[in-house]
Scaffold this motif. Structure first.
Motif, PDB file in Angstrom:
ATOM      1  N   ILE A  31     -32.160 -42.616 -88.470  1.00 33.29           N
ATOM      2  CA  ILE A  31     -32.902 -42.631 -87.479  1.00 33.29           C
ATOM      3  C   ILE A  31     -32.726 -42.883 -86.100  1.00 33.29           C
ATOM      4  O   ILE A  31     -33.134 -42.155 -84.938  1.00 33.29           O
ATOM      5  N   GLU A  32     -32.479 -43.988 -85.835  1.00 34.05           N
ATOM      6  CA  GLU A  32     -32.112 -44.791 -84.843  1.00 34.05           C
ATOM      7  C   GLU A  32     -31.148 -44.194 -83.746  1.00 34.05           C
ATOM      8  O   GLU A  32     -31.044 -43.653 -82.705  1.00 34.05           O
ATOM      9  N   LEU A  33     -29.651 -43.368 -84.903  1.00 29.43           N
ATOM     10  CA  LEU A  33     -28.949 -42.269 -84.063  1.00 29.43           C
ATOM     11  C   LEU A  33     -29.709 -41.080 -83.062  1.00 29.43           C
ATOM     12  O   LEU A  33     -29.468 -40.535 -82.094  1.00 29.43           O
ATOM     13  N   ASP A  34     -31.145 -40.841 -83.838  1.00 30.65           N
ATOM     14  CA  ASP A  34     -31.618 -39.393 -83.670  1.00 30.65           C
ATOM     15  C   ASP A  34     -32.421 -39.946 -82.053  1.00 30.65           C
ATOM     16  O   ASP A  34     -32.333 -38.830 -81.344  1.00 30.65           O
ATOM     17  N   SER A  35     -33.196 -41.053 -82.632  1.00 29.03           N
ATOM     18  CA  SER A  35     -33.984 -40.878 -81.401  1.00 29.03           C
ATOM     19  C   SER A  35     -32.529 -41.024 -79.996  1.00 29.03           C
ATOM     20  O   SER A  35     -33.107 -40.573 -79.336  1.00 29.03           O
ATOM     21  N   GLN A  36     -31.398 -42.132 -80.361  1.00 29.77           N
ATOM     22  CA  GLN A  36     -30.784 -42.730 -78.573  1.00 29.77           C
ATOM     23  C   GLN A  36     -30.814 -40.845 -78.483  1.00 29.77           C
ATOM     24  O   GLN A  36     -30.519 -40.803 -77.029  1.00 29.77           O
ATOM     25  N   MET A  37     -29.745 -39.793 -79.325  1.00 31.57           N
ATOM     26  CA  MET A  37     -29.605 -38.642 -79.708  1.00 31.57           C
ATOM     27  C   MET A  37     -30.712 -37.933 -77.982  1.00 31.57           C
ATOM     28  O   MET A  37     -30.185 -37.178 -77.290  1.00 31.57           O
ATOM     29  N   ALA A  38     -32.239 -38.437 -78.649  1.00 33.70           N
ATOM     30  CA  ALA A  38     -33.182 -37.637 -77.700  1.00 33.70           C
ATOM     31  C   ALA A  38     -33.162 -38.321 -76.313  1.00 33.70           C
ATOM     32  O   ALA A  38     -33.050 -37.646 -74.633  1.00 33.70           O
ATOM     33  N   ARG A  39     -32.785 -38.986 -76.208  1.00 33.76           N
ATOM     34  CA  ARG A  39     -32.964 -40.087 -75.001  1.00 33.76           C
ATOM     35  C   ARG A  39     -31.862 -39.867 -74.167  1.00 33.76           C
ATOM     36  O   ARG A  39     -32.175 -40.005 -72.639  1.00 33.76           O
TER      37      ARG A  39
ATOM     38  N   HIS B 107     -39.867 -36.524 -76.994  1.00 35.96           N
ATOM     39  CA  HIS B 107     -40.968 -37.118 -78.030  1.00 35.96           C
ATOM     40  C   HIS B 107     -40.497 -36.649 -79.486  1.00 35.96           C
ATOM     41  O   HIS B 107     -40.973 -36.120 -80.028  1.00 35.96           O
ATOM     42  N   ASN B 108     -39.717 -37.217 -79.944  1.00 40.76           N
ATOM     43  CA  ASN B 108     -40.112 -37.495 -81.798  1.00 40.76           C
ATOM     44  C   ASN B 108     -41.183 -37.508 -81.991  1.00 40.76           C
ATOM     45  O   ASN B 108     -41.145 -39.360 -82.484  1.00 40.76           O
ATOM     46  N   GLU B 109     -41.387 -37.512 -83.725  1.00 41.73           N
ATOM     47  CA  GLU B 109     -42.729 -37.658 -84.440  1.00 41.73           C
ATOM     48  C   GLU B 109     -42.121 -37.774 -86.254  1.00 41.73           C
ATOM     49  O   GLU B 109     -41.696 -36.304 -85.998  1.00 41.73           O
ATOM     50  N   ASP B 110     -43.054 -38.418 -87.073  1.00 37.97           N
ATOM     51  CA  ASP B 110     -42.254 -38.408 -88.614  1.00 37.97           C
ATOM     52  C   ASP B 110     -40.814 -37.351 -88.255  1.00 37.97           C
ATOM     53  O   ASP B 110     -40.972 -36.521 -89.920  1.00 37.97           O
TER      54      ASP B 110
ATOM     55  N   VAL C 267     -29.319 -36.051 -93.787  1.00 41.31           N
ATOM     56  CA  VAL C 267     -30.451 -34.842 -92.644  1.00 41.31           C
ATOM     57  C   VAL C 267     -31.473 -35.235 -92.451  1.00 41.31           C
ATOM     58  O   VAL C 267     -32.263 -36.373 -92.986  1.00 41.31           O
ATOM     59  N   VAL C 268     -31.503 -35.188 -90.932  1.00 41.86           N
ATOM     60  CA  VAL C 268     -32.597 -35.542 -90.101  1.00 41.86           C
ATOM     61  C   VAL C 268     -33.311 -35.160 -90.092  1.00 41.86           C
ATOM     62  O   VAL C 268     -33.287 -33.683 -89.756  1.00 41.86           O
ATOM     63  N   THR C 269     -35.397 -35.352 -90.161  1.00 40.77           N
ATOM     64  CA  THR C 269     -36.044 -34.071 -89.712  1.00 40.77           C
ATOM     65  C   THR C 269     -37.349 -34.636 -89.252  1.00 40.77           C
ATOM     66  O   THR C 269     -37.538 -35.565 -89.334  1.00 40.77           O
ATOM     67  N   GLY C 270     -38.041 -33.583 -88.811  1.00 40.98           N
ATOM     68  CA  GLY C 270     -38.771 -34.488 -87.149  1.00 40.98           C
ATOM     69  C   GLY C 270     -38.994 -33.427 -86.488  1.00 40.98           C
ATOM     70  O   GLY C 270     -39.517 -31.909 -86.799  1.00 40.98           O
TER      71      GLY C 270
END
Length: 271
Positions: free
Chosen positions: A19-27, A75-78, A90-93
């Motif tokens: 989840i942290e890597l997913d957020s880091q990718m968005a940033r 902005h990622n959520e859920d 697998v990451v979903t959101g």
């Protein structure tokens, strides 16, 4: 903080790491941080965008590098993560993107996304992503599609200029190559409060009125979608909004654009 750092991995669950890597990718996408994206995206990464096209890792990088894809915020959520066998996840959101269009207006779109991650020797990296949009899809284009749209926009602008310059000739002449068979015109004259049908000679007289003089000509192409387009012409005599179509026989890129509808108003009607 690098979620792939061994010290972090010892104190976090694998789900939290993903989840942290997913957020880091968005940033990193918002910042245009290619160094971070090179670390987070596997060499064989592929992204299936909402329109159904597959974008490779290098194409994705090229679109960010060139400025074709520059969201102002993501902005990622859920966001949820599932791990399988310790080396795949697998990451979903839901991701909400904001970006500026060619007119400088802020647009927004929301997508449901799925990303697949694998644990390689250097750490976790994303091998594939896919996104669907329940509403308006993100206006994301491949390099070839972007070039095609750019060329068509230039062709629409050239068609508007070709049409107007022909109208302002002495004597004026409607250029058949730029006018549809059922050209519709309506106007607000300088002293009119209600639109009326206009004839070619009246419009030509307005545009070549001697009291206007030489003025700056501004052409803006609002939109091009397949075989339809819209634009605006602004000069000293007033402003005109135009609709154009690309009928059969104009299959070559940049060819076949014709004006089918014009709405214009004289300069005093603008005040």
């Amino acid at each position: 903080m690098n979620p792939n750092d061994p010290a972090h991995l010892e104190t976090s669950t694998t789900e939290e790491t993903l989840i942290e890597l997913d957020s880091q990718m968005a940033r990193a996408v918002v910042a245009g941080d290619l160094a971070t994206l090179e670390r987070l995206l596997c060499g064989t990464y592929a992204f299936i965008i909402p329109e159904g096209h597959t974008v490779t890792r290098e194409q994705y990088f090229d679109d960010i590098r060139s400025g074709r894809w520059t969201p102002s915020s993501v902005h990622n959520e859920d966001v949820q993560a599932r791990v399988y066998g310790g080396r795949a996840g697998v990451v979903t959101g839901t991701a909400t993107y904001r970006w500026l269009d060619w007119r400088g207006q802020t647009l927004q779109a929301t997508e449901r996304y799925t990303s697949t991650w694998v644990l390689e020797d250097a750490g976790w990296c994303c091998v594939a992503s896919s996104a669907t949009s329940p509403g308006v899809a993100v206006h994301y284009r491949t390099q070839a599609e972007h070039a095609h749209v750019k060329n068509e926009r230039l062709a629409v602008r050239a068609a508007i200029l070709d049409y107007v310059e022909s109208v302002q000739e002495a004597p004026p002449a409607l250029p058949e190559r730029r006018v549809g068979p059922d050209l519709a015109e309506s106007s607000f004259g300088p002293d009119q409060a209600t639109a009326s049908a206009t004839v070619f000679k009246e419009w030509q007289a307005s545009m070549s009125s001697p009291d206007i003089g030489d003025t700056h000509r501004e052409v803006m192409v609002y939109d091009v979608q397949g075989r339809i387009a819209s634009g605006r012409l602004k000069e000293g005599w007033g402003v005109a909004h135009l609709h154009l179509v690309k009928n059969g026989g104009g299959d070559e890129e940049g060819e076949g654009w014709k004006v089918v509808n014009i709405a214009w108003q004289g300069i005093r009607a603008l005040r």
